[in-house]
Design an enzyme around this catalytic site. Structure first.
Site, PDB file in Angstrom:
ATOM      1  N   LEU A   1       0.824  -1.207   0.000  1.00  0.00           N
ATOM      2  CA  LEU A   1       0.000   0.000   0.000  1.00  0.00           C
ATOM      3  C   LEU A   1       0.858   1.256   0.000  1.00  0.00           C
ATOM      4  O   LEU A   1       1.910   1.293   0.654  1.00  0.00           O
ATOM      5  CB  LEU A   1      -0.899   0.025   1.241  1.00  0.00           C
ATOM      6  CG  LEU A   1      -1.779  -1.196   1.476  1.00  0.00           C
ATOM      7  CD1 LEU A   1      -2.424  -1.122   2.847  1.00  0.00           C
ATOM      8  CD2 LEU A   1      -2.818  -1.303   0.382  1.00  0.00           C
TER       9      LEU A   1
ATOM     10  N   SER B   1       9.509   8.662  -1.621  1.00  0.00           N
ATOM     11  CA  SER B   1       8.921   7.639  -0.766  1.00  0.00           C
ATOM     12  C   SER B   1       9.910   7.007   0.192  1.00  0.00           C
ATOM     13  O   SER B   1      11.110   6.939  -0.094  1.00  0.00           O
ATOM     14  CB  SER B   1       8.346   6.500  -1.624  1.00  0.00           C
ATOM     15  OG  SER B   1       7.372   6.954  -2.519  1.00  0.00           O
TER      16      SER B   1
ATOM     17  N   ILE C   1       4.432  -0.990   3.324  1.00  0.00           N
ATOM     18  CA  ILE C   1       3.771   0.308   3.426  1.00  0.00           C
ATOM     19  C   ILE C   1       4.703   1.378   2.878  1.00  0.00           C
ATOM     20  O   ILE C   1       5.797   1.575   3.387  1.00  0.00           O
ATOM     21  CB  ILE C   1       3.383   0.626   4.885  1.00  0.00           C
ATOM     22  CG1 ILE C   1       2.571  -0.508   5.508  1.00  0.00           C
ATOM     23  CG2 ILE C   1       2.665   1.972   4.966  1.00  0.00           C
ATOM     24  CD1 ILE C   1       1.252  -0.815   4.798  1.00  0.00           C
ATOM     25  N   GLU C   2       4.262   2.044   1.835  1.00  0.00           N
ATOM     26  CA  GLU C   2       5.019   3.129   1.206  1.00  0.00           C
ATOM     27  C   GLU C   2       4.400   4.442   1.678  1.00  0.00           C
ATOM     28  O   GLU C   2       3.192   4.639   1.591  1.00  0.00           O
ATOM     29  CB  GLU C   2       4.925   3.007  -0.311  1.00  0.00           C
ATOM     30  CG  GLU C   2       5.700   4.055  -1.074  1.00  0.00           C
ATOM     31  CD  GLU C   2       5.598   3.863  -2.584  1.00  0.00           C
ATOM     32  OE1 GLU C   2       6.144   4.720  -3.322  1.00  0.00           O
ATOM     33  OE2 GLU C   2       4.982   2.874  -3.046  1.00  0.00           O
ATOM     34  N   LEU C   3       5.231   5.343   2.204  1.00  0.00           N
ATOM     35  CA  LEU C   3       4.794   6.662   2.641  1.00  0.00           C
ATOM     36  C   LEU C   3       5.425   7.662   1.684  1.00  0.00           C
ATOM     37  O   LEU C   3       6.660   7.670   1.529  1.00  0.00           O
ATOM     38  CB  LEU C   3       5.205   6.927   4.077  1.00  0.00           C
ATOM     39  CG  LEU C   3       4.714   5.892   5.090  1.00  0.00           C
ATOM     40  CD1 LEU C   3       5.338   6.108   6.448  1.00  0.00           C
ATOM     41  CD2 LEU C   3       3.201   5.916   5.166  1.00  0.00           C
TER      42      LEU C   3
END
Length: 128
Positions: free
Chosen positions: A71, A108, A119-121
């Protein structure tokens, strides 16, 4: 027909309380109760419904299992995200790196949730 946006997705988890704690306390996502004691994670106009593995709702994906999601969440400030992740003792697996988001280049970092989902921020506007 034209699809307009994603409304919600379902994340199958091994422990709803543990997942809520991560997404709420580490990522700052809002916990929402709905239906008959169901829990979702609210992100602006979208939500993630949490399903406990082996206690999912019908209909469901053919093979729902924890740890199979990848995500990407858009955040306000990547430096703030890095600081918050560090304070929580979470390992950054990669980044900051430039990637391609739905609207163009993004910067990212990548972490794992308690079920090892990737989890990609990300942030727009600062990618080189």
């Amino acid at each position: 027909m034209k699809v307009l946006r994603i409304d919600h997705l379902v994340l199958t988890v091994s422990s709803i309380p543990r997942s809520v704690a991560f997404y709420r306390d580490v990522l700052g996502v809002e916990e929402k109760l709905f239906g008959e004691d169901r829990i979702a994670l609210s992100l602006g106009e979208q939500k993630i419904n949490l399903h406990q593995v082996n206690h999912t709702f019908e209909p469901k994906a053919a093979c729902p299992m924890p740890g199979s999601a990848d995500l990407c969440f858009v955040v306000e400030d990547l430096d703030a995200a890095v600081s918050r992740i560090a304070r929580a003792g979470i390992t950054i697996e990669e980044g900051p790196v430039t990637r391609s988001g739905a609207l163009g280049p993004i910067q990212s970092i990548y972490v794992r949730d308690p079920d090892l989902n990737l989890i990609e921020l990300s942030v727009y506007g600062t990618a080189a």
